[in-house]
Design a protein around this motif. Structure first.
Motif, PDB file in Angstrom:
ATOM      1  N   MET A   1     -11.851 -15.616  -2.850  1.00  0.00           N
ATOM      2  CA  MET A   1     -11.286 -14.470  -2.121  1.00  0.00           C
ATOM      3  C   MET A   1      -9.915 -14.104  -2.701  1.00  0.00           C
ATOM      4  N   ALA A   2      -9.726 -12.834  -3.034  1.00  0.00           N
ATOM      5  CA  ALA A   2      -8.460 -12.407  -3.639  1.00  0.00           C
ATOM      6  C   ALA A   2      -7.625 -11.643  -2.621  1.00  0.00           C
ATOM      7  N   VAL A   3      -6.313 -11.704  -2.828  1.00  0.00           N
ATOM      8  CA  VAL A   3      -5.407 -10.955  -1.962  1.00  0.00           C
ATOM      9  C   VAL A   3      -5.403  -9.492  -2.393  1.00  0.00           C
ATOM     10  N   LEU A   4      -5.487  -8.598  -1.415  1.00  0.00           N
ATOM     11  CA  LEU A   4      -5.480  -7.160  -1.700  1.00  0.00           C
ATOM     12  C   LEU A   4      -4.154  -6.759  -2.338  1.00  0.00           C
ATOM     13  N   THR A   5      -4.240  -6.122  -3.510  1.00  0.00           N
ATOM     14  CA  THR A   5      -3.032  -5.609  -4.157  1.00  0.00           C
ATOM     15  C   THR A   5      -3.186  -4.126  -4.432  1.00  0.00           C
ATOM     16  N   GLY A   6      -2.046  -3.464  -4.601  1.00  0.00           N
ATOM     17  CA  GLY A   6      -2.044  -2.046  -4.937  1.00  0.00           C
ATOM     18  C   GLY A   6      -1.318  -1.835  -6.250  1.00  0.00           C
ATOM     19  N   LEU A   7      -1.178  -0.569  -6.657  1.00  0.00           N
ATOM     20  CA  LEU A   7      -0.460  -0.233  -7.878  1.00  0.00           C
ATOM     21  C   LEU A   7       0.661   0.741  -7.558  1.00  0.00           C
ATOM     22  N   THR A   8       1.768   0.558  -8.239  1.00  0.00           N
ATOM     23  CA  THR A   8       2.832   1.562  -8.126  1.00  0.00           C
ATOM     24  C   THR A   8       2.476   2.751  -9.025  1.00  0.00           C
ATOM     25  N   PHE A   9       3.257   3.787  -8.968  1.00  0.00           N
ATOM     26  CA  PHE A   9       3.039   4.963  -9.822  1.00  0.00           C
ATOM     27  C   PHE A   9       3.086   4.572 -11.296  1.00  0.00           C
ATOM     28  N   GLY A  10       3.911   3.591 -11.596  1.00  0.00           N
ATOM     29  CA  GLY A  10       4.032   3.120 -12.979  1.00  0.00           C
ATOM     30  C   GLY A  10       3.016   2.064 -13.359  1.00  0.00           C
ATOM     31  N   GLY A  11       2.105   1.753 -12.457  1.00  0.00           N
ATOM     32  CA  GLY A  11       1.023   0.845 -12.789  1.00  0.00           C
ATOM     33  C   GLY A  11       1.310  -0.618 -12.537  1.00  0.00           C
ATOM     34  N   LYS A  12       2.448  -0.929 -11.920  1.00  0.00           N
ATOM     35  CA  LYS A  12       2.739  -2.327 -11.599  1.00  0.00           C
ATOM     36  C   LYS A  12       2.026  -2.703 -10.308  1.00  0.00           C
ATOM     37  N   THR A  13       1.586  -3.946 -10.228  1.00  0.00           N
ATOM     38  CA  THR A  13       0.906  -4.383  -9.006  1.00  0.00           C
ATOM     39  C   THR A  13       1.919  -4.777  -7.937  1.00  0.00           C
ATOM     40  N   TRP A  14       1.536  -4.550  -6.707  1.00  0.00           N
ATOM     41  CA  TRP A  14       2.337  -5.035  -5.579  1.00  0.00           C
ATOM     42  C   TRP A  14       1.389  -5.445  -4.469  1.00  0.00           C
ATOM     43  N   THR A  15       1.860  -6.319  -3.615  1.00  0.00           N
ATOM     44  CA  THR A  15       1.017  -6.850  -2.551  1.00  0.00           C
ATOM     45  C   THR A  15       1.474  -6.316  -1.204  1.00  0.00           C
ATOM     46  N   PRO A  16       0.667  -5.472  -0.570  1.00  0.00           N
ATOM     47  CA  PRO A  16       1.031  -4.969   0.759  1.00  0.00           C
ATOM     48  C   PRO A  16       1.104  -6.118   1.767  1.00  0.00           C
ATOM     49  N   LYS A  17       2.101  -6.054   2.616  1.00  0.00           N
ATOM     50  CA  LYS A  17       2.228  -7.025   3.709  1.00  0.00           C
ATOM     51  C   LYS A  17       2.220  -6.241   5.015  1.00  0.00           C
ATOM     52  N   PHE A  18       1.134  -6.380   5.733  1.00  0.00           N
ATOM     53  CA  PHE A  18       0.880  -5.537   6.903  1.00  0.00           C
ATOM     54  C   PHE A  18       1.536  -6.100   8.158  1.00  0.00           C
ATOM     55  N   ALA A  19       2.095  -5.198   8.963  1.00  0.00           N
ATOM     56  CA  ALA A  19       2.730  -5.610  10.217  1.00  0.00           C
ATOM     57  C   ALA A  19       1.662  -6.163  11.150  1.00  0.00           C
ATOM     58  N   GLN A  20       1.851  -7.410  11.591  1.00  0.00           N
ATOM     59  CA  GLN A  20       0.863  -8.045  12.455  1.00  0.00           C
ATOM     60  C   GLN A  20       1.369  -8.152  13.886  1.00  0.00           C
ATOM     61  N   SER A  21       2.603  -8.624  14.043  1.00  0.00           N
ATOM     62  CA  SER A  21       3.129  -8.794  15.397  1.00  0.00           C
ATOM     63  C   SER A  21       4.647  -8.721  15.400  1.00  0.00           C
ATOM     64  N   ILE A  22       5.189  -8.497  16.585  1.00  0.00           N
ATOM     65  CA  ILE A  22       6.635  -8.415  16.803  1.00  0.00           C
ATOM     66  C   ILE A  22       6.976  -9.413  17.909  1.00  0.00           C
ATOM     67  N   ASP A  23       7.961 -10.248  17.674  1.00  0.00           N
ATOM     68  CA  ASP A  23       8.359 -11.256  18.672  1.00  0.00           C
ATOM     69  C   ASP A  23       9.064 -10.560  19.843  1.00  0.00           C
ATOM     70  N   GLU A  24       8.388 -10.506  20.968  1.00  0.00           N
ATOM     71  CA  GLU A  24       8.926  -9.767  22.125  1.00  0.00           C
ATOM     72  C   GLU A  24      10.168 -10.437  22.719  1.00  0.00           C
ATOM     73  N   HIS A  25      10.364 -11.711  22.415  1.00  0.00           N
ATOM     74  CA  HIS A  25      11.550 -12.406  22.927  1.00  0.00           C
ATOM     75  C   HIS A  25      12.787 -12.068  22.105  1.00  0.00           C
ATOM     76  N   LYS A  26      12.584 -11.766  20.824  1.00  0.00           N
ATOM     77  CA  LYS A  26      13.720 -11.432  19.954  1.00  0.00           C
ATOM     78  C   LYS A  26      14.049  -9.945  19.986  1.00  0.00           C
ATOM     79  N   CYS A  27      13.044  -9.086  20.187  1.00  0.00           N
ATOM     80  CA  CYS A  27      13.220  -7.634  20.065  1.00  0.00           C
ATOM     81  C   CYS A  27      14.189  -7.096  21.119  1.00  0.00           C
ATOM     82  N   ILE A  28      15.140  -6.268  20.650  1.00  0.00           N
ATOM     83  CA  ILE A  28      16.120  -5.663  21.563  1.00  0.00           C
ATOM     84  C   ILE A  28      15.801  -4.184  21.806  1.00  0.00           C
ATOM     85  N   GLY A  29      14.669  -3.716  21.292  1.00  0.00           N
ATOM     86  CA  GLY A  29      14.241  -2.342  21.538  1.00  0.00           C
ATOM     87  C   GLY A  29      15.141  -1.287  20.921  1.00  0.00           C
ATOM     88  N   CYS A  30      15.770  -1.625  19.786  1.00  0.00           N
ATOM     89  CA  CYS A  30      16.739  -0.688  19.188  1.00  0.00           C
ATOM     90  C   CYS A  30      16.072   0.528  18.572  1.00  0.00           C
TER      91      CYS A  30
END
Ligand code: SF4
Ligand code: SF4
Length: 97
Positions: A1-30
């Motif tokens: 199984m490979a990690v999903l990667t994308g390409l920049t406009f210049g053809g370099k690879t990058w790895t998206p890191k998707f927002a999964q969760s937010i710690d409700e105890h730390k969040c100040i709602g700014c």
């Protein structure tokens, strides 16, 4: 199984890191993450003293507001939200394909 990667406009690879969760105890709602995300992922929600989400914004029991990952399916994994968050609330995940 490979990690999903994308390409920049210049053809370099990058790895998206998707927002999964937010710690409700730390969040100040700014709202900084909400402002920087252009993909309709995040939603500020009211919470009562028991730590339950409240949909009626006029409810007297509202203790605080916290950001939530309401639409994770829209996230492109750019990571801008966690970079701007002053409280280190975010957990991001890579995707296997
Ligand atoms: S990673 Fe990017 S697209 Fe996903 S929630 Fe954060 S700012 Fe929005
Ligand atoms: S930037 Fe961080 S502290 Fe501010 S609303 Fe977003 S998750 Fe909460």
């Amino acid at each position: 199984m490979a990690v999903l990667t994308g390409l920049t406009f210049g053809g370099k690879t990058w790895t998206p890191k998707f927002a999964q969760s937010i710690d409700e105890h730390k969040c100040i709602g700014c709202g900084r993450c909400f402002k920087i995300c252009g993909h309709d992922v995040l939603l500020l929600r009211a919470m009562n003293e028991e730590g339950e989400f409240v949909d009626d914004e006029d409810d007297d029991e509202i203790e605080k507001k916290v950001m939530t990952v309401a639409h994770p399916e829209n996230c492109i994994g750019c990571g801008a939200c966690s970079r701007i968050c002053p409280k280190n609330c975010y957990t991001h995940v890579e995707l296997n394909n």
